[in-house]
Motif scaffolding. Sequence first.
Motif, PDB file in Angstrom:
ATOM      1  N   TYR A 105       0.865  -1.183   0.000  1.00 15.96           N
ATOM      2  CA  TYR A 105       0.000   0.000   0.000  1.00 15.96           C
ATOM      3  C   TYR A 105       0.903   1.234   0.000  1.00 15.96           C
ATOM      4  N   LEU A 106       0.676   2.098  -0.986  1.00 13.06           N
ATOM      5  CA  LEU A 106       1.508   3.295  -1.144  1.00 13.06           C
ATOM      6  C   LEU A 106       0.658   4.553  -1.144  1.00 13.06           C
ATOM      7  N   GLU A 107       1.092   5.554  -0.390  1.00 15.47           N
ATOM      8  CA  GLU A 107       0.538   6.897  -0.559  1.00 15.47           C
ATOM      9  C   GLU A 107       1.685   7.755  -1.066  1.00 15.47           C
ATOM     10  N   LEU A 108       1.558   8.158  -2.319  1.00 13.69           N
ATOM     11  CA  LEU A 108       2.596   8.952  -2.972  1.00 13.69           C
ATOM     12  C   LEU A 108       2.139  10.408  -2.956  1.00 13.69           C
ATOM     13  N   ARG A 109       3.051  11.310  -2.621  1.00 14.07           N
ATOM     14  CA  ARG A 109       2.633  12.715  -2.545  1.00 14.07           C
ATOM     15  C   ARG A 109       3.368  13.567  -3.570  1.00 14.07           C
ATOM     16  N   GLN A 145      -1.610  -1.334  -3.838  1.00 15.79           N
ATOM     17  CA  GLN A 145      -2.621  -0.292  -3.915  1.00 15.79           C
ATOM     18  C   GLN A 145      -1.903   1.051  -3.829  1.00 15.79           C
ATOM     19  N   ALA A 146      -2.234   1.975  -4.737  1.00 16.43           N
ATOM     20  CA  ALA A 146      -1.572   3.281  -4.721  1.00 16.43           C
ATOM     21  C   ALA A 146      -2.594   4.402  -4.589  1.00 16.43           C
ATOM     22  N   LYS A 170     -12.608  20.187  -6.912  1.00 15.15           N
ATOM     23  CA  LYS A 170     -13.368  19.692  -8.067  1.00 15.15           C
ATOM     24  C   LYS A 170     -13.160  18.186  -8.256  1.00 15.15           C
ATOM     25  N   LEU A 171     -12.102  17.664  -7.640  1.00 13.26           N
ATOM     26  CA  LEU A 171     -11.799  16.227  -7.809  1.00 13.26           C
ATOM     27  C   LEU A 171     -12.155  15.437  -6.549  1.00 13.26           C
ATOM     28  N   LYS A 172     -12.999  16.031  -5.734  1.00  7.95           N
ATOM     29  CA  LYS A 172     -13.304  15.440  -4.427  1.00  7.95           C
ATOM     30  C   LYS A 172     -13.796  13.994  -4.519  1.00  7.95           C
ATOM     31  N   ASN A 173     -14.462  13.693  -5.609  1.00 10.33           N
ATOM     32  CA  ASN A 173     -14.999  12.335  -5.718  1.00 10.33           C
ATOM     33  C   ASN A 173     -14.007  11.329  -6.269  1.00 10.33           C
ATOM     34  N   ASN A 174     -12.819  11.809  -6.584  1.00 10.44           N
ATOM     35  CA  ASN A 174     -11.805  10.884  -7.082  1.00 10.44           C
ATOM     36  C   ASN A 174     -11.210  10.120  -5.898  1.00 10.44           C
ATOM     37  N   ASN A 175     -11.494   8.836  -5.841  1.00  8.96           N
ATOM     38  CA  ASN A 175     -11.061   8.109  -4.632  1.00  8.96           C
ATOM     39  C   ASN A 175      -9.584   7.736  -4.626  1.00  8.96           C
ATOM     40  N   LEU A 176      -8.855   8.195  -5.628  1.00  3.12           N
ATOM     41  CA  LEU A 176      -7.400   7.984  -5.584  1.00  3.12           C
ATOM     42  C   LEU A 176      -6.720   9.054  -4.727  1.00  3.12           C
ATOM     43  N   ILE A 177      -7.381  10.192  -4.561  1.00  3.32           N
ATOM     44  CA  ILE A 177      -6.821  11.247  -3.707  1.00  3.32           C
ATOM     45  C   ILE A 177      -7.191  10.938  -2.256  1.00  3.32           C
ATOM     46  N   ALA A 178      -6.165  10.600  -1.471  1.00  2.07           N
ATOM     47  CA  ALA A 178      -6.444  10.140  -0.105  1.00  2.07           C
ATOM     48  C   ALA A 178      -6.267  11.227   0.942  1.00  2.07           C
ATOM     49  N   GLY A 179      -5.679  12.361   0.550  1.00  2.00           N
ATOM     50  CA  GLY A 179      -5.488  13.415   1.538  1.00  2.00           C
ATOM     51  C   GLY A 179      -4.569  14.517   1.061  1.00  2.00           C
ATOM     52  N   ILE A 180      -4.222  15.375   2.018  1.00  2.00           N
ATOM     53  CA  ILE A 180      -3.385  16.537   1.726  1.00  2.00           C
ATOM     54  C   ILE A 180      -2.154  16.514   2.629  1.00  2.00           C
ATOM     55  N   ASN A 328      -2.703   0.760  10.506  1.00  4.28           N
ATOM     56  CA  ASN A 328      -3.751   1.511  11.212  1.00  4.28           C
ATOM     57  C   ASN A 328      -3.725   2.991  10.861  1.00  4.28           C
ATOM     58  N   MET A 329      -2.674   3.437  10.201  1.00  7.07           N
ATOM     59  CA  MET A 329      -2.578   4.879   9.919  1.00  7.07           C
ATOM     60  C   MET A 329      -2.727   5.230   8.443  1.00  7.07           C
ATOM     61  N   ILE A 330      -3.121   4.253   7.623  1.00  5.95           N
ATOM     62  CA  ILE A 330      -3.294   4.568   6.201  1.00  5.95           C
ATOM     63  C   ILE A 330      -4.545   5.424   6.031  1.00  5.95           C
ATOM     64  N   PHE A 331      -4.522   6.319   5.043  1.00  8.90           N
ATOM     65  CA  PHE A 331      -5.667   7.225   4.881  1.00  8.90           C
ATOM     66  C   PHE A 331      -6.881   6.542   4.248  1.00  8.90           C
ATOM     67  N   ASP A 332      -6.640   5.574   3.392  1.00 12.17           N
ATOM     68  CA  ASP A 332      -7.783   4.845   2.831  1.00 12.17           C
ATOM     69  C   ASP A 332      -8.028   3.592   3.676  1.00 12.17           C
ATOM     70  N   GLN A 333      -8.804   3.789   4.725  1.00 15.94           N
ATOM     71  CA  GLN A 333      -9.000   2.699   5.686  1.00 15.94           C
ATOM     72  C   GLN A 333      -9.784   1.523   5.105  1.00 15.94           C
ATOM     73  N   SER A 334     -10.415   1.730   3.935  1.00 14.08           N
ATOM     74  CA  SER A 334     -11.181   0.625   3.360  1.00 14.08           C
ATOM     75  C   SER A 334     -10.254  -0.535   2.972  1.00 14.08           C
ATOM     76  N   TYR A 335      -8.985  -0.225   2.776  1.00 13.91           N
ATOM     77  CA  TYR A 335      -8.057  -1.281   2.366  1.00 13.91           C
ATOM     78  C   TYR A 335      -7.391  -1.973   3.561  1.00 13.91           C
ATOM     79  N   ARG A 336      -7.631  -1.462   4.751  1.00 12.30           N
ATOM     80  CA  ARG A 336      -6.928  -1.987   5.923  1.00 12.30           C
ATOM     81  C   ARG A 336      -7.129  -3.493   6.161  1.00 12.30           C
ATOM     82  N   PRO A 337      -8.365  -4.019   6.113  1.00 12.25           N
ATOM     83  CA  PRO A 337      -8.529  -5.455   6.399  1.00 12.25           C
ATOM     84  C   PRO A 337      -7.691  -6.344   5.472  1.00 12.25           C
ATOM     85  N   LEU A 338      -7.715  -6.005   4.188  1.00 13.31           N
ATOM     86  CA  LEU A 338      -6.960  -6.805   3.223  1.00 13.31           C
ATOM     87  C   LEU A 338      -5.452  -6.694   3.468  1.00 13.31           C
ATOM     88  N   LEU A 339      -5.044  -5.500   3.818  1.00 13.84           N
ATOM     89  CA  LEU A 339      -3.632  -5.247   4.085  1.00 13.84           C
ATOM     90  C   LEU A 339      -3.170  -6.063   5.295  1.00 13.84           C
TER      91      LEU A 339
END
Length: 352
Positions: A105-109, A145-146, A170-180, A328-339
């Motif tokens: 699981y990657l959060e790239l900024r 997952q990225a 304007k891209l709020k619904n894009n679920n690839l953007i996990a945060g700021i 436990n600290m990933i921003f897209d918590q929906s992926y946590r169980p699988l991770l």
Amino acid sequence: TQFISLKIYLASMIGIAKGLTQDFVKKAPKIELHAHLNGCVRRQTLFEIAQRKQINVDFSIFDLRNIKGAFSIFQLIHQVLRDLSDIRRVSREVLEDFKDQNVAYLELRTTPKSCELGTYTKEQYLATVIDEIQKFQQLHGDKMQARLLVSIDRGRPLDDARSTLNHILKLKNNNLIAGIDFSGNPSKSTFKEYEQLLEQARKEGFKITIHVAELEGDEYLQESFDIVNFKPDRLGHFNFYNQELYNKVRQLDIPIEMCPTSNFYTVNMKSLSEHHFKEFFYQGHTINLNTDDTCVFDTDITQEHFKMIQAFNLSEDEFKQLLLRSSNMIFDQSYRPLLQQRINEYFSSSQK
Ligand code: 6MZ
């Protein structure tokens, strides 16, 4: 005890700490949450593009592995990556590199930016990075997952941050953007100048991670209190603190993204065993290990884990706990169980 410490010493010399080999660490499903896109460009790619475009750059600055040096390297990188095709290529390669290190699981900024030469706009830059992440997800989503964190660079004017926020709204619904992410050269401005904007972003539903206490000094300590009082979802680095600030972070339970090699150079440590990891990990605080900028610090995510496993002589179970805590600290918590399932499976299959 002498015999045991000799054994540990010998084990660390040949790359085995408590039976953990570098290969075991490499194959483990890891979590990278603090990596800056342009700071992770392959050096070879940078050389190649610079050469092809006949851009005359002084690559000796790569020897400057301190925070000041890092900021001149970013300037150089931004100067070389002049076309949208470069941004596309670098995004693809960086994603591949993390996948090849078995990041699950990657959060790239990255900071959305236009090219000074006018070859691309901020909107095009962001669309290109998102497009590459999307393509990657389709091809390799089962392996890694990225997600994207949009950076606000405190070295740029507040207006620039404002336009970035307006754009991503304007891209709020894009679920690839996990945060700021709030990052950049800490000596260029203060957190307070951006606080209102970050508050607005939070109200809009964005999760927020903030670089904090990267540098030492009274003015930075005061700023660190301001940042911690803002209660971001995560903190980046957190190198310098006093007892009061430490207690506050522990009490508020704010997870910390640690970047061992980067911190090693910024803090000017003699050995990684001085790393503030020890003041958080053994207290059960939620932390994880990251690369920050693989190009600048000449590292990768396996190295970051393996070096800390060696420095603190972590056991296999402690390594597993570290990865589970990171999940436990990933921003897209929906992926946590699988991770967590992937982490548990890896460690149970390795226990034969
Ligand atoms: C603060 C950092 C950083 O956004 O162009 N960046 N900010 N501290 C650090 N520690 C050394 N490392 C990287 O990636 C490069 C940008 O990320 C931020 C800086 O703003 C840098 O210009 P992007 O993809």
